[in-house]
Scaffold this active site. Structure first.
Site, PDB file in Angstrom:
ATOM      1  N   HIS A  54      29.704  32.561  39.903  1.00 15.73           N
ATOM      2  CA  HIS A  54      28.682  31.537  40.130  1.00 15.73           C
ATOM      3  C   HIS A  54      28.793  31.114  41.598  1.00 15.73           C
ATOM      4  CE1 HIS A  54      26.926  27.442  39.796  1.00 15.73           C
ATOM      5  NE2 HIS A  54      26.369  27.844  38.674  1.00 15.73           N
ATOM      6  N   ASP A 107      37.633  29.794  37.054  1.00  6.13           N
ATOM      7  CA  ASP A 107      36.411  29.049  36.791  1.00  6.13           C
ATOM      8  C   ASP A 107      36.103  29.188  35.305  1.00  6.13           C
ATOM      9  OD1 ASP A 107      33.930  28.005  36.447  1.00  6.13           O
ATOM     10  OD2 ASP A 107      32.912  29.291  37.913  1.00  6.13           O
ATOM     11  N   GLN A 150      32.239  28.257  31.671  1.00  2.00           N
ATOM     12  CA  GLN A 150      31.577  28.791  30.475  1.00  2.00           C
ATOM     13  C   GLN A 150      32.597  29.136  29.393  1.00  2.00           C
ATOM     14  OE1 GLN A 150      28.306  28.977  30.037  1.00  2.00           O
ATOM     15  NE2 GLN A 150      27.564  28.656  32.136  1.00  2.00           N
ATOM     16  N   LYS A 166      28.396  21.039  30.011  1.00  2.00           N
ATOM     17  CA  LYS A 166      28.204  22.301  29.287  1.00  2.00           C
ATOM     18  C   LYS A 166      28.958  22.317  27.964  1.00  2.00           C
ATOM     19  CE  LYS A 166      27.749  25.082  33.509  1.00  2.00           C
ATOM     20  NZ  LYS A 166      26.317  25.302  33.760  1.00  2.00           N
ATOM     21  N   CYS A 201      22.212  30.881  39.714  1.00  2.00           N
ATOM     22  CA  CYS A 201      23.302  30.624  40.665  1.00  2.00           C
ATOM     23  C   CYS A 201      24.265  31.806  40.733  1.00  2.00           C
ATOM     24  CB  CYS A 201      24.058  29.357  40.303  1.00  2.00           C
ATOM     25  SG  CYS A 201      23.013  27.897  40.312  1.00  2.00           S
TER      26      CYS A 201
HETATM   27  C1  LIG Z   1      30.439  30.029  35.622  1.00  2.00           C
HETATM   28  C2  LIG Z   1      30.040  28.727  36.220  1.00  2.00           C
HETATM   29  N1  LIG Z   1      30.751  28.195  37.227  1.00  2.00           N
HETATM   30  C3  LIG Z   1      30.439  27.018  37.797  1.00  2.00           C
HETATM   31  C4  LIG Z   1      29.357  26.298  37.371  1.00  2.00           C
HETATM   32  C5  LIG Z   1      29.054  25.013  38.057  1.00  2.00           C
HETATM   33  O1  LIG Z   1      29.134  23.924  37.182  1.00  2.00           O
HETATM   34  P1  LIG Z   1      28.558  22.521  37.661  1.00  2.00           P
HETATM   35  O2  LIG Z   1      27.103  22.762  37.964  1.00  2.00           O
HETATM   36  O3  LIG Z   1      28.718  21.617  36.510  1.00  2.00           O
HETATM   37  O4  LIG Z   1      29.313  22.128  38.864  1.00  2.00           O
HETATM   38  C6  LIG Z   1      28.571  26.814  36.323  1.00  2.00           C
HETATM   39  C7  LIG Z   1      27.362  26.124  35.822  1.00  2.00           C
HETATM   40  O5  LIG Z   1      26.415  25.781  36.489  1.00  2.00           O
HETATM   41  C8  LIG Z   1      28.922  28.050  35.734  1.00  2.00           C
HETATM   42  O6  LIG Z   1      28.199  28.565  34.756  1.00  2.00           O
END
Ligand SMILES: Cc1ncc(COP(=O)(O)O)c(C=O)c1O
Ligand SMILES: Cc1ncc(COP(=O)(O)O)c(C=O)c1O
Lengths: 151, 424, 424, 151
Positions: free
Chosen positions: B137, B214, B217, B240, B380
């Site tokens: 991401h 990370d 998910q 999430k 993203c």
């Molecule tokens: C794999 C992953 N990493 C990071 C994020 C970032 O999360 P957040 O937008 O809550 O900072 C997301 C979701 O948007 C994600 O799916």
């Protein structure tokens, strides 16, 4: 909340006339501890000879609870063997973290039993432990220093 | 008239679960029921979570860690109990290893920034290498690009195979003695891939690199045990996992968090402040400057209570069964290409795809007119899209409240989309 | 039997207002009504704010700026309307100058960090000077100490006079040609002092320094017009202005925000991302990495709607009248010393004081037993306490729902405290 | 939501066979615009001679709305005086930002009136404006370049 159970007469007495107050020589280790929440501070010195707590001296700024508990600490621990002092320390910490569910043992804690009520005030537990944590920290360092100098 | 039979085992009692989510009862334009297949973007919230926050605002609201009055004590206790619950949820050895941030992105930036300021072992400097993957991401790419640029370090990455797996064939050269930190996604939000963390962590350990995961998910979808995982730092995000917006979590091993310098400076993260200089509070306060997201932490605690009561293993099974069913049914759709693993093996519940001749924005628009909410765009994850030669894709994603009937509605919707754009 | 008469003019209709705040109806231990005098720490929330957030979670919840479905559109619109409302509330020339952060502290760190990474005009480097004051909240001290340390710059500050005002006697040397940035609190959370921003901004302009204003206690209390103020950047926080936790605001002039590099990297703040490098989205997205505090922004919009409906000028007048009354009644208390201005002139509604022979923790404990919530401690302003030779103080602070009767209860409480500790 | 009002036949026609597509020489300025939300991109070139828009050429990846609106843009603006083209631009932008409350003027916008329905879909307005914003940006730079070269 029962104010009387927090502010026992013994606590107010120690607060008004703290025992063993002031910083004295000789000492092996001096520590400075702070309660980041309220800014209360204590500078505390320990003097240990042959595994005996010969002196604990201190300069503290803080509320009635933190002042009184440091005063009680000195009454309880000065003159004890370090191991016994650490035992008493554990007993006091346990009492403070009991949320009021532990019955204090007067034989061990003497005036320290007055702090049983503090355990019911989560916001004040840190106050009661400030001096005690400082003493433990300082004592641990003495032991390290001594052991360090032996080897 | 589908050849594939809807699954009947391994699913949750969605009737009961859906009753907890007020939004799932809502009607959209044209009085259509909501078919929410965008949970990888953000999940919906059960009333248990909403109510916990409302109750706090109505009865307890007060700042934390600063006041000795009854509300202050109660608020502080609720906030710290939330930390304990979240620690237990991920099996963190110590609650003070749970740092509340505003989202996953902040958690990952916290790590990248403190590494840029670190002295000693963890310091990242000129010539050092940082390893990520092509399926990250943006929130696990950009912070490392910025770190690499600021410290003159080198950013390296694992590529993606045609099947949407990490290409670890060169792992011993990609992760090498110059590698200071390896930051990898656990479950890809675009491809659905579950990455082979064990292999990566083992190699990172060999070279003494720090491992960041990370888990944005992963934590929502499956049982997570950070103690067993072996990583150093793990990031995830409240919204999430049926929790509120405005809160994320960084878990880190005590030794690592203790060794890192503070991130943001200010109230609550200090031990003492003079005009001449300051010292820092112990964990977790050291990394929580200012008034934290108090009510959000309490909402997140209610969320992990909710998920735990159902059971993360059962939630994982539900997602797995639904994803397998969706993948199978998607095979019947002409001109549809799945980006990512096409079998429900080491795979999460997000399915991205292309539809020949119809742009994802247009796919999602037609689905939306039917009440079906999917995501269209780059999710993203531009580099992962570029890897497959596309700019964007459509993504359906499932969660504990998703039903096989919703998967069916989605498949029907794709058929209708193709008819609408006359590619059928 | 008080000599001072309770005020009757310039006050709000607190009966009506208090009915909006569920928590103000709650009873504490011993069935005592809550007398909440800790609003400078965090304010209470009216049901309008709580309900707006609940309604969003129950009917609209979805991520923003990413989805083309109906919920996504509605959520994005609600989030952007929130930005427009907050911009209007502070008279920002453009809504895209309103950046949502998690609190004031993050807003101030955003500025300090991006200045540390900036190239060109705004870059802070070795030998450059940063000016703050001795009455800052830790959140407006520590970020600048960290910046100064990291860039080898020099931190300077204005001291405090005995009356609790800023000592600007040396302003022309404190703010000089080496000064790159001046960051000043508008209303002190400890002393209550309203600082002479006009004078400071004028001098900063002469030397071309950037001006940052910590308006955390100002925006909740009085009408704020950032366009008229003349500062470059202004920080404030949602939870102190009847809004939720988890949200703060950085307002900045477009030219300044455009010239600064991004803060956190990740989703939503990018224009494009490749593994080799990234470019940034325009304002405000550039500074909002990851999923923002969506529902919190909507709650904050409901808060500014609530405050605006009452009128910030009337709120300011209410605070002023109450503060004047409290200051006057406090004179009758023996052994009480006010830290900060003792007259309600250029003064906000936070009153910190010492009581001879009784530690602030003990004062607040006795008051708490009477249901009166005040703050005891250093209020995240250790240097200002050190200036007055004390480690901590007790603080009573007022807001739009505070009544003269609550001030009376507080005064009575102090009398009781003195009797309890036998200093009376 | 009325899908038919969004996807007018004219839009789908332009999408299937976009007008003036491809990048051509000569040109003065080339710009590259991205819709950060979805990743849609357009590379667009303008060729202006004596204040007349002689050519607009482009390479675009995107949805039906963004592709069709760029195609319509070229139909409308090629051959116009720059000032007139900017007028049409404003009219189109205004229509798109009207949330469906402005009645489109067919005399000015021709096929562009088909986008009136898009204005009711806030999530798609950015799509419809992608090519138009790129053209305006490019044209502004031509003017600067030309003026720059005059002084
Ligand atoms: C794999 C992953 N990493 C990071 C994020 C970032 O999360 P957040 O937008 O809550 O900072 C997301 C979701 O948007 C994600 O799916
Ligand atoms: C003057 C001032 N500045 C900054 C802050 C920090 O605000 P927050 O804790 O919301 O980051 C506060 C409040 O705590 C404050 O009173």
């Amino acid at each position: 909340m029962d104010l009387q159970s927090l502010y026992q007469e013994i606590i107010l007495d120690h607060y008004k006339s703290p025992h063993h107050a002031g910083l004295r020589d000789p000492f092996e280790v001096e520590v400075h501890h702070v309660n980041p929440t309220c800014g209360d501070e204590v500078t505390l010195r320990v003097h240990v000879v042959d595994d005996v707590v010969v002196d604990i001296s201190y300069d503290a700024e803080g509320c009635s609870i933190s002042q009184a508990s440091t005063s009680v600490l000195t009454d309880l621990l000065i003159g004890k063997k370090v191991d016994d002092a650490l035992e008493i320390h554990s007993t006091f910490v346990e009492l403070m973290q009991s949320r009021g569910k532990v019955e204090p043992d007067e034989d061990i804690l003497e005036d320290g039993i007055a702090f049983a009520g503090v355990a019911k005030f989560p916001g004040r537990v840190k106050c009661a432990l400030l001096g005690w944590m400082a003493w433990k920290d300082a004592t641990a360092r003495v032991v390290v220093d001594v052991e360090g100098s032996v080897t | 008239m589908t050849a594939v039979e809807a699954p009947s085992h391994g699913l949750l009692d969605t009737d009961r679960i859906r009753a907890d989510f007020p939004i799932l009862g809502r009607r959209l334009d044209g009085d259509r029921p909501l078919v929410y297949l965008d949970s990888a973007n953000t999940s919906q919230k059960p009333r248990q979570v909403i109510d916990a926050m409302t109750a706090h605002y109505e009865q307890i609201n007060s700042n934390v860690g600063r006041a000795v009055h009854q509300l202050g004590d109660a608020s502080t206790q609720a906030y710290e109990v939330a930390r304990v619950k979240i620690a237990a949820f991920i099996n963190a050895p110590d609650a003070s290893e749970v740092i509340f941030t505003k989202n996953s992105s902040e958690a990952l930036n916290l790590v990248a920034n403190t590494l840029s300021w670190a002295h000693g072992d963890h310091a990242v400097g000129a010539g050092d290498e940082i390893v990520i993957t092509e399926m990250e991401h943006h929130s696990n790419i950009v912070p490392w690009q910025l770190l690499a640029e600021r410290k003159d370090a080198t950013l390296r990455w694992f590529g993606i195979t045609d099947e949407g797996r990490l290409d670890l064939s060169q792992i011993d050269s990609v992760i090498n003695d110059r590698t200071k930190v390896v930051s990898v996604v656990w479950v890809s939000n675009m491809l659905g891939t579950v990455t082979p963390l064990e292999t990566i962590i083992r190699r990172a350990r060999e070279v003494g690199a720090l491992v960041v995961v990370d888990a944005s998910q992963a934590v929502p979808q499956m049982p997570v045990d950070v103690a067993a995982l072996g990583a150093d730092l793990v990031a995830f995000t409240g919204h999430k996992m049926v929790g509120p917006t405005g809160i994320g979590v960084l878990w880190g091993r005590t030794e690592v968090l203790d060794a890192l310098p503070p991130f943001l400076g200010g109230g609550s993260m200090i031990e003492t402040v003079t005009m001449g200089g300051s010292t820092w509070a112990p964990l977790p306060a050291k990394f929580e400057a200012g008034t934290p997201p108090i009510v959000e932490a309490i909402g997140l605690a209610a969320a992990v209570d909710y998920l735990s009561a159902i059971g993360m293993d059962r939630i994982a099974s539900h997602e797995h069964v639904l994803t397998a069913y969706a993948l199978e049914r998607m095979r019947e759709l002409p001109g549809l290409t799945i980006l990512g693993p096409t079998e429900a093996v080491d795979r999460g519940g997000a399915v991205s795809f292309e539809l020949d001749g119809i742009h994802p924005h247009d796919v999602s628009q037609v689905l939306d007119s039917l009440g079906i909410a999917v995501r269209a765009g780059h999710h993203c994850a531009k580099p992962a899209h570029a890897r497959f030669g596309v700019q964007s894709s459509t993504r359906a994603s499932f969660y504990l409240y998703t039903t096989p009937a919703e998967v069916d509605a989605f498949i029907d919707g794709i058929h209708q989309t193709r008819r609408f754009f006359k590619v059928a």
